[in-house]
Structure formats: C-alpha cells, structure tokens
Design a protein around this motif. Structure first.
Motif, PDB file in Angstrom:
ATOM      1  N   SER A 203       0.826  -1.213   0.000  1.00  0.00           N
ATOM      2  CA  SER A 203       0.000   0.000   0.000  1.00  0.00           C
ATOM      3  C   SER A 203       0.858   1.259   0.000  1.00  0.00           C
ATOM      4  N   GLU A 204       0.243   2.361  -0.392  1.00  0.00           N
ATOM      5  CA  GLU A 204       0.920   3.660  -0.392  1.00  0.00           C
ATOM      6  C   GLU A 204       1.295   4.069   1.028  1.00  0.00           C
ATOM      7  N   ASP A 205       0.439   3.743   2.005  1.00  0.00           N
ATOM      8  CA  ASP A 205       0.736   4.083   3.402  1.00  0.00           C
ATOM      9  C   ASP A 205       2.039   3.429   3.873  1.00  0.00           C
ATOM     10  N   LEU A 206       2.226   2.161   3.535  1.00  0.00           N
ATOM     11  CA  LEU A 206       3.455   1.471   3.943  1.00  0.00           C
ATOM     12  C   LEU A 206       4.658   1.989   3.170  1.00  0.00           C
ATOM     13  N   ARG A 207       4.451   2.386   1.937  1.00  0.00           N
ATOM     14  CA  ARG A 207       5.538   2.987   1.156  1.00  0.00           C
ATOM     15  C   ARG A 207       6.001   4.275   1.828  1.00  0.00           C
ATOM     16  N   GLU A 208       5.043   5.132   2.188  1.00  0.00           N
ATOM     17  CA  GLU A 208       5.378   6.390   2.858  1.00  0.00           C
ATOM     18  C   GLU A 208       6.038   6.133   4.210  1.00  0.00           C
ATOM     19  N   ALA A 209       5.531   5.134   4.947  1.00  0.00           N
ATOM     20  CA  ALA A 209       6.123   4.806   6.248  1.00  0.00           C
ATOM     21  C   ALA A 209       7.581   4.372   6.083  1.00  0.00           C
ATOM     22  N   ALA A 210       7.845   3.568   5.065  1.00  0.00           N
ATOM     23  CA  ALA A 210       9.214   3.101   4.829  1.00  0.00           C
ATOM     24  C   ALA A 210      10.129   4.266   4.451  1.00  0.00           C
ATOM     25  N   ILE A 211       9.665   5.112   3.553  1.00  0.00           N
ATOM     26  CA  ILE A 211      10.490   6.249   3.125  1.00  0.00           C
ATOM     27  C   ILE A 211      10.744   7.191   4.296  1.00  0.00           C
ATOM     28  N   ASN A 212       9.708   7.476   5.081  1.00  0.00           N
ATOM     29  CA  ASN A 212       9.876   8.366   6.236  1.00  0.00           C
ATOM     30  C   ASN A 212      10.866   7.785   7.245  1.00  0.00           C
ATOM     31  N   LEU A 213      10.774   6.495   7.482  1.00  0.00           N
ATOM     32  CA  LEU A 213      11.687   5.846   8.419  1.00  0.00           C
ATOM     33  C   LEU A 213      13.132   5.938   7.923  1.00  0.00           C
ATOM     34  N   VAL A 214      13.344   5.657   6.661  1.00  0.00           N
ATOM     35  CA  VAL A 214      14.696   5.708   6.100  1.00  0.00           C
ATOM     36  C   VAL A 214      15.229   7.140   6.125  1.00  0.00           C
ATOM     37  N   GLU A 215      14.404   8.106   5.765  1.00  0.00           N
ATOM     38  CA  GLU A 215      14.841   9.502   5.791  1.00  0.00           C
ATOM     39  C   GLU A 215      15.167   9.962   7.207  1.00  0.00           C
ATOM     40  N   ARG A 216      14.359   9.548   8.174  1.00  0.00           N
ATOM     41  CA  ARG A 216      14.602   9.915   9.574  1.00  0.00           C
ATOM     42  C   ARG A 216      15.931   9.308  10.060  1.00  0.00           C
ATOM     43  N   GLU A 217      16.137   8.050   9.745  1.00  0.00           N
ATOM     44  CA  GLU A 217      17.380   7.385  10.154  1.00  0.00           C
ATOM     45  C   GLU A 217      18.579   8.005   9.429  1.00  0.00           C
ATOM     46  N   ALA A 218      18.424   8.321   8.159  1.00  0.00           N
ATOM     47  CA  ALA A 218      19.509   8.932   7.386  1.00  0.00           C
ATOM     48  C   ALA A 218      19.858  10.313   7.924  1.00  0.00           C
ATOM     49  N   SER A 219      18.852  11.069   8.361  1.00  0.00           N
ATOM     50  CA  SER A 219      19.129  12.411   8.881  1.00  0.00           C
ATOM     51  C   SER A 219      19.944  12.356  10.171  1.00  0.00           C
ATOM     52  N   GLN A 220      19.824  11.268  10.919  1.00  0.00           N
ATOM     53  CA  GLN A 220      20.615  11.109  12.135  1.00  0.00           C
ATOM     54  C   GLN A 220      22.073  10.793  11.817  1.00  0.00           C
ATOM     55  N   LEU A 221      22.308  10.297  10.610  1.00  0.00           N
ATOM     56  CA  LEU A 221      23.675   9.978  10.194  1.00  0.00           C
ATOM     57  C   LEU A 221      24.433  11.216   9.744  1.00  0.00           C
ATOM     58  N   GLY A 222      23.700  12.265   9.398  1.00  0.00           N
ATOM     59  CA  GLY A 222      24.337  13.499   8.966  1.00  0.00           C
ATOM     60  C   GLY A 222      23.552  14.164   7.855  1.00  0.00           C
ATOM     61  N   PRO A 223      23.869  15.418   7.595  1.00  0.00           N
ATOM     62  CA  PRO A 223      23.104  16.174   6.604  1.00  0.00           C
ATOM     63  C   PRO A 223      23.431  15.786   5.164  1.00  0.00           C
ATOM     64  N   GLU A 224      24.504  15.077   4.961  1.00  0.00           N
ATOM     65  CA  GLU A 224      24.940  14.748   3.610  1.00  0.00           C
ATOM     66  C   GLU A 224      24.494  13.355   3.178  1.00  0.00           C
ATOM     67  N   VAL A 225      23.232  13.002   3.460  1.00  0.00           N
ATOM     68  CA  VAL A 225      22.698  11.706   3.044  1.00  0.00           C
ATOM     69  C   VAL A 225      21.467  11.961   2.188  1.00  0.00           C
ATOM     70  N   HIS A 226      21.484  11.435   0.980  1.00  0.00           N
ATOM     71  CA  HIS A 226      20.379  11.602   0.039  1.00  0.00           C
ATOM     72  C   HIS A 226      19.678  10.256  -0.119  1.00  0.00           C
ATOM     73  N   VAL A 227      18.339  10.239   0.004  1.00  0.00           N
ATOM     74  CA  VAL A 227      17.569   9.003  -0.096  1.00  0.00           C
ATOM     75  C   VAL A 227      16.846   8.956  -1.440  1.00  0.00           C
ATOM     76  N   GLU A 228      17.003   7.841  -2.152  1.00  0.00           N
ATOM     77  CA  GLU A 228      16.296   7.608  -3.401  1.00  0.00           C
ATOM     78  C   GLU A 228      15.391   6.405  -3.209  1.00  0.00           C
ATOM     79  N   SER A 229      14.101   6.585  -3.478  1.00  0.00           N
ATOM     80  CA  SER A 229      13.142   5.502  -3.299  1.00  0.00           C
ATOM     81  C   SER A 229      12.916   4.751  -4.600  1.00  0.00           C
TER      82      SER A 229
END
Length: 97
Positions: A58-84
């Motif tokens: 579902s789209e909801d789970l897609r958004e949840a996955a992307i949000n989770l990855v972006e949140r975790e990536a932001s904790q690693l530093g500002p220089e992380v770009h996420v491509e879905s």
C-alpha cells in the motif's frame, strides 16, 4: 587510493546496516522485502546516497518506509540523500495476510 576506497566502502556498510536495522525494528515493515543500499562516494563532501528498493502492498506502507529511512539517514548526517525505488503491489496484501 585503494585504502580510501576500502574506507569509504566500510562507511557504506555501516550506513546500510543502520538503516536495515531500523527497517527490521519497525513492526509494520520488518516482513516486507525492503532493501537499502548505500553508495558512499570516494571524495568527502559529496553526499552519501541510500537507495531503498522493494515492494509494499500500500501507499501508506511505502510512505512509512520512506519516512523511516529519511529519519534514520538524517541522524547519520546532513549529507545523506535518499532515493526511493519502492513499488506498490496491492496483491501482496492477500499473500501476507
């Protein structure tokens, strides 16, 4: 040059493992085929790219996955770009139920 490449490859493994662990800890996502792959460029100052591939029902789970990855990536530093590269396959809901 080879040592630098090995060091950057090691950094990619750390980033990838941390994001994979975050996906596995989420009860909505742990059973879904979602795979993060980190690409760390050879030169510092260039953003790390995390490609997230897989399929969700579902789209909801897609958004949840992307949000989770972006949140975790932001904790690693500002220089992380996420491509879905996460696709939605509605028939998965029937198979996983």
């Amino acid at each position: 040059m080879l040592d630098l490449k090995r060091k950057r490859d090691g950094e990619a493994v750390v980033v990838q493992a941390r994001i994979s662990d975050a996906v596995l800890r989420d009860p909505r996502l742990f059973s879904l085929p979602i795979t993060p792959t980190a690409h760390v460029p050879l030169w510092k100052g260039t953003p790390v790219t995390v490609e997230v591939a897989g399929q969700v029902p579902s789209e909801d789970l897609r958004e949840a996955a992307i949000n989770l990855v972006e949140r975790e990536a932001s904790q690693l530093g500002p220089e992380v770009h996420v491509e879905s590269r996460i696709g939605i396959v509605p028939t998965m809901a029937r198979r996983s139920a």
